[in-house]
Design a protein around this motif. Structure first.
Motif, PDB file in Angstrom:
ATOM      1  N   GLY A  60       0.795  -1.210   0.000  1.00 48.14           N
ATOM      2  CA  GLY A  60       0.000   0.000   0.000  1.00 48.14           C
ATOM      3  C   GLY A  60       0.830   1.263   0.000  1.00 48.14           C
ATOM      4  N   ALA A  61       2.137   1.135   0.234  1.00 50.36           N
ATOM      5  CA  ALA A  61       3.008   2.303   0.206  1.00 50.36           C
ATOM      6  C   ALA A  61       3.328   2.671  -1.230  1.00 50.36           C
ATOM      7  CB  ALA A  61       4.296   2.014   0.973  1.00 50.36           C
ATOM      8  N   GLY A  62       3.724   3.929  -1.427  1.00 49.40           N
ATOM      9  CA  GLY A  62       4.090   4.350  -2.756  1.00 49.40           C
ATOM     10  C   GLY A  62       5.460   3.824  -3.141  1.00 49.40           C
ATOM     11  N   SER A  63       5.776   3.941  -4.413  1.00 45.31           N
ATOM     12  CA  SER A  63       7.111   3.605  -4.885  1.00 45.31           C
ATOM     13  C   SER A  63       7.457   4.542  -6.018  1.00 45.31           C
ATOM     14  CB  SER A  63       7.178   2.141  -5.347  1.00 45.31           C
ATOM     15  OG  SER A  63       6.310   1.937  -6.458  1.00 45.31           O
ATOM     16  N   GLY A  64       8.738   4.633  -6.319  1.00 47.48           N
ATOM     17  CA  GLY A  64       9.184   5.519  -7.370  1.00 47.48           C
ATOM     18  C   GLY A  64       9.533   6.886  -6.818  1.00 47.48           C
ATOM     19  N   VAL A  65       9.428   7.896  -7.668  1.00 42.29           N
ATOM     20  CA  VAL A  65       9.900   9.236  -7.364  1.00 42.29           C
ATOM     21  C   VAL A  65       8.726  10.196  -7.249  1.00 42.29           C
ATOM     22  CG1 VAL A  65      11.170  11.201  -8.338  1.00 42.29           C
ATOM     23  CG2 VAL A  65      12.147   8.907  -8.441  1.00 42.29           C
ATOM     24  N   VAL A  66       8.805  11.129  -6.289  1.00 42.30           N
ATOM     25  CA  VAL A  66       7.906  12.275  -6.274  1.00 42.30           C
ATOM     26  C   VAL A  66       8.771  13.507  -6.498  1.00 42.30           C
ATOM     27  CG1 VAL A  66       7.976  12.397  -3.731  1.00 42.30           C
ATOM     28  CG2 VAL A  66       6.187  13.589  -4.990  1.00 42.30           C
ATOM     29  N   GLN A  67       8.473  14.202  -7.581  1.00 37.46           N
ATOM     30  CA  GLN A  67       9.253  15.371  -7.972  1.00 37.46           C
ATOM     31  C   GLN A  67       8.593  16.620  -7.395  1.00 37.46           C
ATOM     32  OE1 GLN A  67       9.180  14.737 -12.235  1.00 37.46           O
ATOM     33  NE2 GLN A  67      11.258  13.919 -12.182  1.00 37.46           N
ATOM     34  N   VAL A  68       9.337  17.319  -6.545  1.00 38.52           N
ATOM     35  CA  VAL A  68       8.836  18.471  -5.816  1.00 38.52           C
ATOM     36  C   VAL A  68       9.485  19.726  -6.371  1.00 38.52           C
ATOM     37  CG1 VAL A  68       8.564  19.528  -3.546  1.00 38.52           C
ATOM     38  CG2 VAL A  68       8.572  17.026  -3.766  1.00 38.52           C
ATOM     39  N   VAL A  69       8.669  20.648  -6.869  1.00 34.06           N
ATOM     40  CA  VAL A  69       9.160  21.899  -7.435  1.00 34.06           C
ATOM     41  C   VAL A  69       8.854  23.006  -6.438  1.00 34.06           C
ATOM     42  CG1 VAL A  69       9.168  23.391  -9.457  1.00 34.06           C
ATOM     43  CG2 VAL A  69       8.525  20.982  -9.696  1.00 34.06           C
ATOM     44  N   THR A  70       9.860  23.790  -6.081  1.00 38.14           N
ATOM     45  CA  THR A  70       9.680  24.801  -5.050  1.00 38.14           C
ATOM     46  C   THR A  70      10.290  26.127  -5.491  1.00 38.14           C
ATOM     47  OG1 THR A  70      11.783  24.569  -3.858  1.00 38.14           O
ATOM     48  CG2 THR A  70      10.076  22.931  -3.403  1.00 38.14           C
ATOM     49  N   HIS A  71      10.028  27.178  -4.695  1.00 39.18           N
ATOM     50  CA  HIS A  71      10.837  28.382  -4.861  1.00 39.18           C
ATOM     51  C   HIS A  71      12.173  28.145  -4.175  1.00 39.18           C
ATOM     52  CE1 HIS A  71       9.862  29.195  -0.736  1.00 39.18           C
ATOM     53  NE2 HIS A  71       8.685  29.763  -0.955  1.00 39.18           N
ATOM     54  N   ASP A  72      13.089  29.095  -4.331  1.00 39.80           N
ATOM     55  CA  ASP A  72      14.463  28.843  -3.898  1.00 39.80           C
ATOM     56  C   ASP A  72      14.692  29.028  -2.408  1.00 39.80           C
ATOM     57  OD1 ASP A  72      14.289  31.598  -3.798  1.00 39.80           O
ATOM     58  OD2 ASP A  72      15.726  31.949  -5.421  1.00 39.80           O
TER      59      ASP A  72
END
Length: 380
Positions: A60-72
């Motif tokens: 039930g857990a996720g797998s792979g990548v979560v891409q997080v886009v932020t300010h600096d």
């Protein structure tokens, strides 16, 4: 394409010099970040050269990548990121295209090829632009605390409030004491010739604090007076730079800056960071009569390769642990008002009692017009 991955972010964090709400990277570290983002303006999201998308594992857990886009200026403690990765099964990849304004612009420009799965750092001065462009997908986080409901944008659940802060002018106490000049107290004082060439702010076209400050002047002087006020500032030697880091870390005479400008656009919380251990006075101070209340949001990016991972990351940002981490890491207030704040904030990091306000509908309708008028009057 190059991606600013967690391991590289950890190297940056270990070698960086913290400033309030922002982090000024050293030369070598800045080069690393530049290399990490060089050569492309978008991050692959499952296409050739990109990162694998998220999926759900057998437990039930996720797998792979979560891409997080932020300010600096995004920072969360490394151990909390590691805990999220361990608990969720996702690997976090971070990228930062610039200040809050640059973030929104990049999200809009890359809407057909999303920068990532989730974005953090869109503030209330740019939020309507992102929503109008359909940048974010609907998501109502079950982790949203009751105290944050007042900051939810009416008619939309595509952006989730994460933190708040007051954008306002800061002064260098030591500079004014040595110069024998009284510190300014309000907007009008800054037009006095004794403050000529002393103020540096950021451009509202490229900086979310800059736009917040423009809105503060609209709220203070009204439609008939705000632009004339800015013309007066320009005549009195105003300096404008593109982003907060340049203003605070380069042009400002206080903090770690080595500039010659003792008045800078920053946050009401900035002075708390400048207080050393055992000190009872802050070397800088915020002018609370010049503040605009800024709300920062996170949202799942429309068309994301891993929307489930993006939702999980938003829930993570609203967790008690991250909300408690936000003040020391990003020098803004968490939206959860039940979180215990650092002791120094009571004395050195107050929110303004009466920040300047502009109706969100007016911001939405006239933001671009105001920026264009400001640019013509101040930049030329």
């Amino acid at each position: 394409m190059a991606v600013f991955k967690l391991a590289e972010r950890n190297l940056v964090r270990r070698n960086s010099v913290k400033s309030p709400h922002k982090v000024a990277l050293g030369a070598g570290v800045g080069a690393l970040a530049a290399l990490a983002l060089a050569g492309c303006s978008v991050i692959g999201t499952g296409s050739e050269g990109g990162s694998q998308s998220g999926s759900e594992g057998p437990d039930g857990a996720g797998s792979g990548v979560v891409q997080v886009v932020t300010h600096d200026s995004f920072h969360v403690s490394e151990e909390l990121i590691a805990a999220f990765e361990a608990d969720s099964g996702y690997t976090v990849e971070l990228s930062a295209p610039g200040d809050g304004g640059a973030l929104v612009n990049q999200l809009i420009l890359t809407a057909d090829s999303p920068l990532g799965d989730v974005a953090y750092g869109v503030d209330n001065s740019f939020a309507s632009r992102a929503l109008d462009e359909g940048v974010f997908a609907s998501y109502a986080s079950p982790a949203l605390p009751a105290s944050a409901e007042q900051y939810v944008i009416e008619g939309s659940d595509a952006l989730t409030p994460i933190d708040i802060g007051d954008v306002c002018l800061n002064v260098d106490h030591e500079w004014f004491a040595e110069a024998g000049i009284d510190e300014p107290e309000n907007f009008e004082d800054l037009l006095d010739p004794q403050y000529e060439d002393l103020l540096v702010v950021t451009n509202p076209a490229t900086s979310s604090p800059g736009l917040a400050f423009l809105l503060a002047t609209v709220g203070a002087f009204g439609e008939d007076g705000w632009l004339e006020y800015w013309e007066g500032l320009a005549d009195n030697g105003l300096k404008v730079v593109d982003g907060w880091s340049d203003a605070y870390s380069v042009d400002f005479s206080g903090s770690a800056g080595e500039g010659d400008r003792p008045i800078v656009l920053s946050y009401s919380t900035s002075p708390a960071f400048e207080v050393g251990e055992g000190e009872t006075e802050a070397p800088t101070g915020a002018l609370l009569n010049t503040c605009f209340r800024q709300v920062e949001y996170a949202g799942v990016i429309a068309g994301a390769a891993n929307p489930e991972g993006g939702q999980a990351f938003i829930d993570f940002l609203l967790s008690d642990e991250v909300q408690a981490d936000i003040p020391e890491q990003m020098y803004v207030y968490p939206v959860n008002d039940q979180v215990e704040l650092p002791e120094s904030w009571t004395q050195f990091a107050p929110l303004a009692d009466d920040p300047h306000e502009v109706d969100p509908a007016d911001i939405d309708a006239r933001r671009d017009e105001w920026i264009q008028a400001w640019t013509a009057a101040v930049i030329g």
